[in-house]
Design a protein around this motif. Sequence first.
Motif, PDB file in Angstrom:
ATOM      1  N   GLN A   9     -20.775  29.796  -6.276  1.00 61.44           N
ATOM      2  CA  GLN A   9     -20.436  28.761  -5.318  1.00 61.44           C
ATOM      3  C   GLN A   9     -21.095  27.468  -5.764  1.00 61.44           C
ATOM      4  N   VAL A  10     -20.411  26.355  -5.517  1.00 60.55           N
ATOM      5  CA  VAL A  10     -20.934  25.049  -5.880  1.00 60.55           C
ATOM      6  C   VAL A  10     -21.180  24.273  -4.584  1.00 60.55           C
ATOM      7  N   HIS A  11     -22.386  23.732  -4.449  1.00 61.98           N
ATOM      8  CA  HIS A  11     -22.758  22.926  -3.290  1.00 61.98           C
ATOM      9  C   HIS A  11     -23.238  21.557  -3.751  1.00 61.98           C
ATOM     10  N   ILE A  12     -23.052  20.568  -2.898  1.00 63.53           N
ATOM     11  CA  ILE A  12     -23.597  19.240  -3.142  1.00 63.53           C
ATOM     12  C   ILE A  12     -24.732  19.031  -2.146  1.00 63.53           C
ATOM     13  N   LEU A  13     -25.879  18.647  -2.678  1.00 65.64           N
ATOM     14  CA  LEU A  13     -27.065  18.405  -1.861  1.00 65.64           C
ATOM     15  C   LEU A  13     -27.454  16.936  -1.953  1.00 65.64           C
ATOM     16  N   LYS A  14     -27.995  16.417  -0.865  1.00 63.54           N
ATOM     17  CA  LYS A  14     -28.546  15.062  -0.857  1.00 63.54           C
ATOM     18  C   LYS A  14     -30.049  15.189  -0.644  1.00 63.54           C
ATOM     19  N   GLY A  19     -32.773  16.707   6.467  1.00 63.22           N
ATOM     20  CA  GLY A  19     -31.925  17.352   7.465  1.00 63.22           C
ATOM     21  C   GLY A  19     -30.455  17.432   7.104  1.00 63.22           C
ATOM     22  N   ALA A  20     -30.062  16.852   5.972  1.00 59.77           N
ATOM     23  CA  ALA A  20     -28.645  16.901   5.567  1.00 59.77           C
ATOM     24  C   ALA A  20     -28.295  18.309   5.097  1.00 59.77           C
ATOM     25  N   ASN A  21     -27.162  18.813   5.547  1.00 58.45           N
ATOM     26  CA  ASN A  21     -26.714  20.147   5.144  1.00 58.45           C
ATOM     27  C   ASN A  21     -25.965  20.070   3.815  1.00 58.45           C
ATOM     28  N   PRO A  22     -26.072  21.117   3.004  1.00 61.18           N
ATOM     29  CA  PRO A  22     -25.305  21.147   1.757  1.00 61.18           C
ATOM     30  C   PRO A  22     -23.808  21.154   2.051  1.00 61.18           C
ATOM     31  N   THR A  23     -23.040  20.519   1.178  1.00 59.23           N
ATOM     32  CA  THR A  23     -21.589  20.493   1.288  1.00 59.23           C
ATOM     33  C   THR A  23     -21.022  21.475   0.280  1.00 59.23           C
ATOM     34  N   LEU A  24     -20.197  22.404   0.747  1.00 58.29           N
ATOM     35  CA  LEU A  24     -19.566  23.366  -0.140  1.00 58.29           C
ATOM     36  C   LEU A  24     -18.399  22.703  -0.851  1.00 58.29           C
ATOM     37  N   VAL A  25     -18.354  22.818  -2.173  1.00 63.48           N
ATOM     38  CA  VAL A  25     -17.246  22.303  -2.968  1.00 63.48           C
ATOM     39  C   VAL A  25     -16.195  23.402  -3.033  1.00 63.48           C
ATOM     40  N   HIS A  26     -14.960  23.053  -2.782  1.00 63.84           N
ATOM     41  CA  HIS A  26     -13.880  24.040  -2.765  1.00 63.84           C
ATOM     42  C   HIS A  26     -13.403  24.312  -4.185  1.00 63.84           C
TER      43      HIS A  26
END
Length: 124
Positions: free
Chosen positions: A28-33, A38-45
Amino acid sequence: WMYLDKPSVTNVAEDRGSRLAVCSTDYQVHILKPFSPGANPTLVHVPADCRPFSLCWGPRGDYLAFTAENAQMLLSFVLVPVREHALKPIVVPLRSRVVPHYLCPSPCGTRIAVLGKLHAREAL
């Protein structure tokens, strides 16, 4: 694996700094800030049946490019938009016997170089 999106003058205000693209062991690929508490990781589709490796950011951070392997052990080049979710990922099969190990986008953002082995020699 982790890949840093280098902030530019145009996207620092929008993204509040750098982003990290992380490929986990379950592919799985996630984008983190990392600088946004407190920002949640975004899952890349990622397209189905793709096991990504060799991630790199596009020049403006609009997409992630990577090479991927499927269940049949076939390799492809994959381009996934990360800002405009209405766009579909692009999957392009690589030549047989190519073993990619490095990606690098052109500064203008129109091409991506894939470096790998082909017939026991380095190929670009």
